[in-house]
Scaffold this motif. Structure first.
Motif, PDB file in Angstrom:
ATOM      1  N   SER A  27       0.828  -1.204   0.000  1.00  0.00           N
ATOM      2  CA  SER A  27       0.000   0.000   0.000  1.00  0.00           C
ATOM      3  C   SER A  27       0.867   1.261   0.000  1.00  0.00           C
ATOM      4  O   SER A  27       0.546   2.251  -0.666  1.00  0.00           O
ATOM      5  N   GLU A  28       2.013   1.231   0.709  1.00  0.00           N
ATOM      6  CA  GLU A  28       2.927   2.367   0.676  1.00  0.00           C
ATOM      7  C   GLU A  28       3.487   2.584  -0.727  1.00  0.00           C
ATOM      8  O   GLU A  28       3.567   3.721  -1.211  1.00  0.00           O
ATOM      9  N   LEU A  29       3.864   1.490  -1.378  1.00  0.00           N
ATOM     10  CA  LEU A  29       4.417   1.598  -2.731  1.00  0.00           C
ATOM     11  C   LEU A  29       3.362   2.083  -3.725  1.00  0.00           C
ATOM     12  O   LEU A  29       3.663   2.897  -4.610  1.00  0.00           O
ATOM     13  N   GLU A  30       2.129   1.590  -3.593  1.00  0.00           N
ATOM     14  CA  GLU A  30       1.062   2.056  -4.476  1.00  0.00           C
ATOM     15  C   GLU A  30       0.807   3.548  -4.274  1.00  0.00           C
ATOM     16  O   GLU A  30       0.594   4.288  -5.231  1.00  0.00           O
ATOM     17  N   ARG A  31       0.829   3.977  -3.042  1.00  0.00           N
ATOM     18  CA  ARG A  31       0.638   5.395  -2.747  1.00  0.00           C
ATOM     19  C   ARG A  31       1.768   6.203  -3.375  1.00  0.00           C
ATOM     20  O   ARG A  31       1.543   7.256  -3.976  1.00  0.00           O
ATOM     21  N   SER A  32       2.980   5.700  -3.255  1.00  0.00           N
ATOM     22  CA  SER A  32       4.132   6.381  -3.836  1.00  0.00           C
ATOM     23  C   SER A  32       4.016   6.459  -5.361  1.00  0.00           C
ATOM     24  O   SER A  32       4.327   7.494  -5.969  1.00  0.00           O
ATOM     25  N   VAL A  33       3.554   5.374  -5.982  1.00  0.00           N
ATOM     26  CA  VAL A  33       3.394   5.365  -7.434  1.00  0.00           C
ATOM     27  C   VAL A  33       2.333   6.377  -7.862  1.00  0.00           C
ATOM     28  O   VAL A  33       2.508   7.109  -8.842  1.00  0.00           O
ATOM     29  N   ARG A  34       1.225   6.428  -7.127  1.00  0.00           N
ATOM     30  CA  ARG A  34       0.172   7.397  -7.457  1.00  0.00           C
ATOM     31  C   ARG A  34       0.685   8.823  -7.339  1.00  0.00           C
ATOM     32  O   ARG A  34       0.410   9.678  -8.188  1.00  0.00           O
ATOM     33  N   GLN A  35       1.448   9.091  -6.296  1.00  0.00           N
ATOM     34  CA  GLN A  35       1.983  10.438  -6.113  1.00  0.00           C
ATOM     35  C   GLN A  35       2.968  10.793  -7.216  1.00  0.00           C
ATOM     36  O   GLN A  35       2.955  11.905  -7.743  1.00  0.00           O
ATOM     37  N   SER A  36       3.828   9.849  -7.573  1.00  0.00           N
ATOM     38  CA  SER A  36       4.797  10.141  -8.628  1.00  0.00           C
ATOM     39  C   SER A  36       4.118  10.236  -9.984  1.00  0.00           C
ATOM     40  O   SER A  36       4.572  10.980 -10.853  1.00  0.00           O
ATOM     41  N   ALA A  37       3.016   9.512 -10.175  1.00  0.00           N
ATOM     42  CA  ALA A  37       2.286   9.608 -11.448  1.00  0.00           C
ATOM     43  C   ALA A  37       1.626  10.980 -11.579  1.00  0.00           C
ATOM     44  O   ALA A  37       1.526  11.518 -12.681  1.00  0.00           O
ATOM     45  N   ARG A  38       1.172  11.525 -10.468  1.00  0.00           N
ATOM     46  CA  ARG A  38       0.573  12.860 -10.519  1.00  0.00           C
ATOM     47  C   ARG A  38       1.623  13.909 -10.857  1.00  0.00           C
ATOM     48  O   ARG A  38       1.361  14.852 -11.589  1.00  0.00           O
ATOM     49  N   ALA A  39       2.815  13.743 -10.305  1.00  0.00           N
ATOM     50  CA  ALA A  39       3.875  14.719 -10.515  1.00  0.00           C
ATOM     51  C   ALA A  39       4.644  14.464 -11.810  1.00  0.00           C
ATOM     52  O   ALA A  39       5.306  15.363 -12.306  1.00  0.00           O
ATOM     53  N   ALA A  40       4.545  13.276 -12.374  1.00  0.00           N
ATOM     54  CA  ALA A  40       5.351  12.896 -13.534  1.00  0.00           C
ATOM     55  C   ALA A  40       5.069  13.719 -14.781  1.00  0.00           C
ATOM     56  O   ALA A  40       6.004  14.083 -15.477  1.00  0.00           O
ATOM     57  N   PRO A  41       3.817  14.025 -15.137  1.00  0.00           N
ATOM     58  CA  PRO A  41       3.622  14.780 -16.381  1.00  0.00           C
ATOM     59  C   PRO A  41       4.356  16.110 -16.409  1.00  0.00           C
ATOM     60  O   PRO A  41       4.777  16.560 -17.458  1.00  0.00           O
TER      61      PRO A  41
END
Length: 152
Positions: free
Chosen positions: A46-60
């Motif tokens: 769940s921590e990794l999924e949260r991290s992926v979601r956050q980085s996906a928001r910032a990635a564009p």
């Protein structure tokens, strides 16, 4: 006086329970450890999924623009689909070798492009795009000109 069979049976049951208790205790400890490990893994996921979601928001905002096509033939203006090229070749009634002659490639390259194993480069892509809008008569004329011009 108690029956020897019943005393013997009671003693066997007592010893069996004692042995089973020690085995069950070790299994319970292993089960508790497994459950704890599973819970820890769930928390980590769940921590990794949260991290992926956050980085996906910032990635564009951080992604660089796609690299420009280096070939100056205008290759970036044309879209290529292998099935589209194959159907265009069949519409024109051309063999792979003749189609390759028109676009400046070999028949084997045409087969590779149609099967999606390779992609045409800039000048070939422009020639393929130029063949999209012409009819059979014009194709026959171009082929005749190429074949006669090559033998002279």
């Amino acid at each position: 006086m108690p029956n020897i069979a019943s005393v013997l049976k009671a003693e066997i049951v007592r010893l069996a329970r004692k042995e089973l208790r020690s085995e069950v205790d070790s299994i319970r400890k292993a089960l508790a450890a497994s459950r704890a490990e599973g819970a820890a893994l769930k928390r980590r996921v769940s921590e990794l999924e949260r991290s992926v979601r956050q980085s996906a928001r910032a990635a564009p905002a951080r992604l660089p623009s796609p690299p420009a096509v280096e070939e100056g033939d205008g290759a970036d203006n044309f879209r290529f689909r292998a099935s589209g090229m194959a159907s265009n070749r069949k519409r024109l009634g051309l063999s792979a070798a003749d189609f390759g002659l028109l676009v400046g490639a070999s028949g084997q390259s045409v087969y590779a492009w149609e099967q999606g194993k390779a992609r045409p480069r800039g000048r070939n892509l422009a020639a393929i795009a130029a063949l999209r809008g012409i009819g059979k008569r014009e194709v026959v004329e171009r082929l005749a000109a190429l074949k006669s011009g090559g033998k002279s």
